[in-house]
Design a protein around this motif. Structure first.
Motif, PDB file in Angstrom:
ATOM      1  N   ILE A   1       0.822  -1.199   0.000  1.00 52.67           N
ATOM      2  CA  ILE A   1       0.000   0.000   0.000  1.00 52.67           C
ATOM      3  C   ILE A   1       0.857   1.251   0.000  1.00 52.67           C
ATOM      4  O   ILE A   1       0.526   2.242  -0.612  1.00 52.67           O
ATOM      5  CB  ILE A   1      -0.951  -0.010   1.217  1.00 52.67           C
ATOM      6  CG1 ILE A   1      -2.087  -0.991   0.944  1.00 52.67           C
ATOM      7  CG2 ILE A   1      -1.507   1.366   1.520  1.00 52.67           C
ATOM      8  CD1 ILE A   1      -3.117  -1.042   2.042  1.00 52.67           C
ATOM      9  N   VAL A   2       1.976   1.226   0.690  1.00 52.65           N
ATOM     10  CA  VAL A   2       2.778   2.424   0.772  1.00 52.65           C
ATOM     11  C   VAL A   2       4.006   2.362  -0.117  1.00 52.65           C
ATOM     12  O   VAL A   2       4.949   3.129   0.038  1.00 52.65           O
ATOM     13  CB  VAL A   2       3.185   2.728   2.237  1.00 52.65           C
ATOM     14  CG1 VAL A   2       1.961   3.139   3.025  1.00 52.65           C
ATOM     15  CG2 VAL A   2       3.829   1.532   2.885  1.00 52.65           C
ATOM     16  N   GLY A   3       4.018   1.495  -1.090  1.00 53.68           N
ATOM     17  CA  GLY A   3       4.941   1.603  -2.201  1.00 53.68           C
ATOM     18  C   GLY A   3       6.307   1.011  -2.015  1.00 53.68           C
ATOM     19  O   GLY A   3       6.640   0.432  -1.002  1.00 53.68           O
ATOM     20  N   GLY A   4       7.102   1.186  -3.079  1.00 47.05           N
ATOM     21  CA  GLY A   4       8.442   0.640  -3.105  1.00 47.05           C
ATOM     22  C   GLY A   4       9.458   1.716  -3.321  1.00 47.05           C
ATOM     23  O   GLY A   4       9.259   2.857  -2.967  1.00 47.05           O
ATOM     24  N   GLY A   5      10.577   1.349  -3.974  1.00 44.04           N
ATOM     25  CA  GLY A   5      11.669   2.281  -4.132  1.00 44.04           C
ATOM     26  C   GLY A   5      11.596   3.054  -5.416  1.00 44.04           C
ATOM     27  O   GLY A   5      10.792   2.814  -6.282  1.00 44.04           O
ATOM     28  N   ALA A   6      12.487   4.039  -5.547  1.00 42.82           N
ATOM     29  CA  ALA A   6      12.592   4.833  -6.758  1.00 42.82           C
ATOM     30  C   ALA A   6      14.062   5.119  -6.981  1.00 42.82           C
ATOM     31  O   ALA A   6      14.839   5.259  -6.054  1.00 42.82           O
ATOM     32  CB  ALA A   6      11.803   6.133  -6.620  1.00 42.82           C
TER      33      ALA A   6
ATOM     34  N   VAL B   1      -1.864  17.267   2.699  1.00 42.60           N
ATOM     35  CA  VAL B   1      -2.462  15.951   2.947  1.00 42.60           C
ATOM     36  C   VAL B   1      -2.052  15.035   1.812  1.00 42.60           C
ATOM     37  O   VAL B   1      -2.402  15.272   0.650  1.00 42.60           O
ATOM     38  CB  VAL B   1      -3.997  16.041   3.008  1.00 42.60           C
ATOM     39  CG1 VAL B   1      -4.590  14.664   3.345  1.00 42.60           C
ATOM     40  CG2 VAL B   1      -4.445  17.082   4.017  1.00 42.60           C
ATOM     41  N   THR B   2      -1.309  13.990   2.120  1.00 43.81           N
ATOM     42  CA  THR B   2      -0.840  13.109   1.056  1.00 43.81           C
ATOM     43  C   THR B   2      -0.682  11.690   1.571  1.00 43.81           C
ATOM     44  O   THR B   2      -0.933  11.399   2.742  1.00 43.81           O
ATOM     45  CB  THR B   2       0.475  13.627   0.444  1.00 43.81           C
ATOM     46  OG1 THR B   2       0.757  12.909  -0.767  1.00 43.81           O
ATOM     47  CG2 THR B   2       1.646  13.471   1.397  1.00 43.81           C
TER      48      THR B   2
ATOM     49  N   ASN C   1      -1.339   9.570   5.323  1.00 48.83           N
ATOM     50  CA  ASN C   1      -1.867   8.237   5.580  1.00 48.83           C
ATOM     51  C   ASN C   1      -2.029   7.539   4.240  1.00 48.83           C
ATOM     52  O   ASN C   1      -2.029   8.189   3.188  1.00 48.83           O
ATOM     53  CB  ASN C   1      -3.201   8.293   6.334  1.00 48.83           C
ATOM     54  CG  ASN C   1      -4.249   9.101   5.610  1.00 48.83           C
ATOM     55  OD1 ASN C   1      -4.662   8.764   4.504  1.00 48.83           O
ATOM     56  ND2 ASN C   1      -4.702  10.182   6.229  1.00 48.83           N
ATOM     57  N   ALA C   2      -2.131   6.224   4.264  1.00 48.28           N
ATOM     58  CA  ALA C   2      -2.268   5.473   3.025  1.00 48.28           C
ATOM     59  C   ALA C   2      -3.582   5.838   2.343  1.00 48.28           C
ATOM     60  O   ALA C   2      -4.655   5.652   2.909  1.00 48.28           O
ATOM     61  CB  ALA C   2      -2.224   3.966   3.299  1.00 48.28           C
ATOM     62  N   GLY C   3      -3.490   6.401   1.138  1.00 43.52           N
ATOM     63  CA  GLY C   3      -4.682   6.791   0.400  1.00 43.52           C
ATOM     64  C   GLY C   3      -5.100   8.233   0.573  1.00 43.52           C
ATOM     65  O   GLY C   3      -6.116   8.652   0.027  1.00 43.52           O
TER      66      GLY C   3
ATOM     67  N   VAL D   1      -9.218  11.731   4.662  1.00 44.59           N
ATOM     68  CA  VAL D   1      -9.335  12.651   5.800  1.00 44.59           C
ATOM     69  C   VAL D   1     -10.358  12.103   6.786  1.00 44.59           C
ATOM     70  O   VAL D   1     -11.566  12.152   6.539  1.00 44.59           O
ATOM     71  CB  VAL D   1      -9.730  14.065   5.327  1.00 44.59           C
ATOM     72  CG1 VAL D   1     -10.063  14.953   6.521  1.00 44.59           C
ATOM     73  CG2 VAL D   1      -8.589  14.687   4.529  1.00 44.59           C
ATOM     74  N   ASP D   2      -9.868  11.559   7.897  1.00 47.07           N
ATOM     75  CA  ASP D   2     -10.722  11.116   8.984  1.00 47.07           C
ATOM     76  C   ASP D   2     -10.719  12.195  10.067  1.00 47.07           C
ATOM     77  O   ASP D   2     -10.252  13.315   9.841  1.00 47.07           O
ATOM     78  CB  ASP D   2     -10.269   9.761   9.520  1.00 47.07           C
ATOM     79  CG  ASP D   2      -8.824   9.791  10.034  1.00 47.07           C
ATOM     80  OD1 ASP D   2      -8.220  10.892  10.109  1.00 47.07           O
ATOM     81  OD2 ASP D   2      -8.296   8.713  10.363  1.00 47.07           O
ATOM     82  N   THR D   3     -11.221  11.874  11.245  1.00 45.22           N
ATOM     83  CA  THR D   3     -11.307  12.865  12.318  1.00 45.22           C
ATOM     84  C   THR D   3      -9.930  13.389  12.716  1.00 45.22           C
ATOM     85  O   THR D   3      -9.745  14.599  12.918  1.00 45.22           O
ATOM     86  CB  THR D   3     -11.999  12.257  13.552  1.00 45.22           C
ATOM     87  OG1 THR D   3     -13.314  11.831  13.183  1.00 45.22           O
ATOM     88  CG2 THR D   3     -12.103  13.275  14.678  1.00 45.22           C
ATOM     89  N   VAL D   4      -8.960  12.499  12.810  1.00 43.64           N
ATOM     90  CA  VAL D   4      -7.612  12.910  13.202  1.00 43.64           C
ATOM     91  C   VAL D   4      -6.994  13.823  12.147  1.00 43.64           C
ATOM     92  O   VAL D   4      -6.424  14.875  12.461  1.00 43.64           O
ATOM     93  CB  VAL D   4      -6.718  11.675  13.438  1.00 43.64           C
ATOM     94  CG1 VAL D   4      -5.280  12.100  13.689  1.00 43.64           C
ATOM     95  CG2 VAL D   4      -7.236  10.854  14.614  1.00 43.64           C
ATOM     96  N   ALA D   5      -7.118  13.432  10.895  1.00 41.08           N
ATOM     97  CA  ALA D   5      -6.563  14.249   9.820  1.00 41.08           C
ATOM     98  C   ALA D   5      -7.270  15.595   9.739  1.00 41.08           C
ATOM     99  O   ALA D   5      -6.631  16.642   9.555  1.00 41.08           O
ATOM    100  CB  ALA D   5      -6.664  13.516   8.492  1.00 41.08           C
TER     101      ALA D   5
END
Length: 234
Positions: A13-18, A82-83, A107-109, A112-116
């Motif tokens: 979900i949070v990716g690989g290298g570049a 926000v990213t 956060n992944a995706g 925007v939840d309450t914390v964000a």
């Protein structure tokens, strides 16, 4: 590649290298305090920073002993960002900004939840940032998982399923568009969050937008090219 079964799929979900590229000294100037910027001038700083990133430049003032001492006294970021948590999407590097210049919610995706939302409201109400950016990116694993829920009725372990639930409506909307479903869903997800922050939120965010003191914009980051497209502007 995120697997619908098994915890091992979560890492994708949070990716690989570049790959790294040769970089030259940057001509970017430090950003003024937020109080001295309009939403448009703050956005222009980000545009100029990304252009420098595309040229292979990197600022020499990202961190230093003096900078750390300066911001220990207080922070004056000029944008809330926000990213996604994806390791390939670090905002300070993509825009050549220094420590203390961006207030980042990740956060992944990029949902925007309450914390964000509380974090964004703090940045606007207390730190007086004139700009909020919501940025998705190419090949987002969280959005891909949401597309698999829609197209294949996929299920995911642990808290991954509930985490991607807010993205599913964006995928459903993107299915009506021509082109690549994943790419369209990433942009639809950004537009959905931006709309939430522009229209369906607390007066803490709505009032400065009405007065022109704040703008909320949506962006898309191309992993291959390194370019940020600010595609959803008010």
């Amino acid at each position: 590649m995120l697997s619908p079964t098994g915890a091992a799929g979560a890492a994708a979900i949070v990716g690989g290298g570049a790959s790294a590229s040769a970089q030259a000294p940057s001509l970017l100037k430090p950003a003024p305090p937020a109080s001295e910027l309009t939403p448009d001038t703050a956005l222009q700083l980000l545009r100029e920073g990304n252009e420098a990133f595309l040229r292979g430049e990197q600022t020499s003032v990202l961190t230093s002993a003096q900078r750390r001492l300066d911001i220990a006294k207080g922070q004056t970021p000029f944008a809330a960002y926000v990213t996604c948590s994806d390791s390939r999407v670090p905002p300070e590097l993509l825009f050549g900004r220094r420590l203390g210049e961006l207030f980042i919610i990740r956060n992944a995706g990029n949902t925007v939840d309450t914390v964000a939302l509380g974090s964004i409201e703090y940045a606007v109400a207390e730190l007086k940032v004139p700009l909020v950016v919501v940025m998705g990116h190419e090949s987002c694993g969280a959005v891909k998982a949401a597309t698999q829920v829609v197209t294949d009725n996929a299920e995911f372990p642990g808290s991954i399923g509930p985490m991607i639930e807010p993205i599913v409506p964006a995928v459903l909307a993107a299915r009506r568009e021509e082109g690549d479903l994943l790419d369209n869903s990433v942009r639809a997800n950004v537009r959905r969050v931006v709309k939430q922050l522009r229209q369906h939120t607390d007066p803490i965010l709505l009032e400065p937008q009405r007065s022109g003191a704040l703008k909320v914009v949506g962006a898309y980051y191309d992993l291959d090219q390194g370019k940020v497209d600010f595609f959803d502007l008010p």
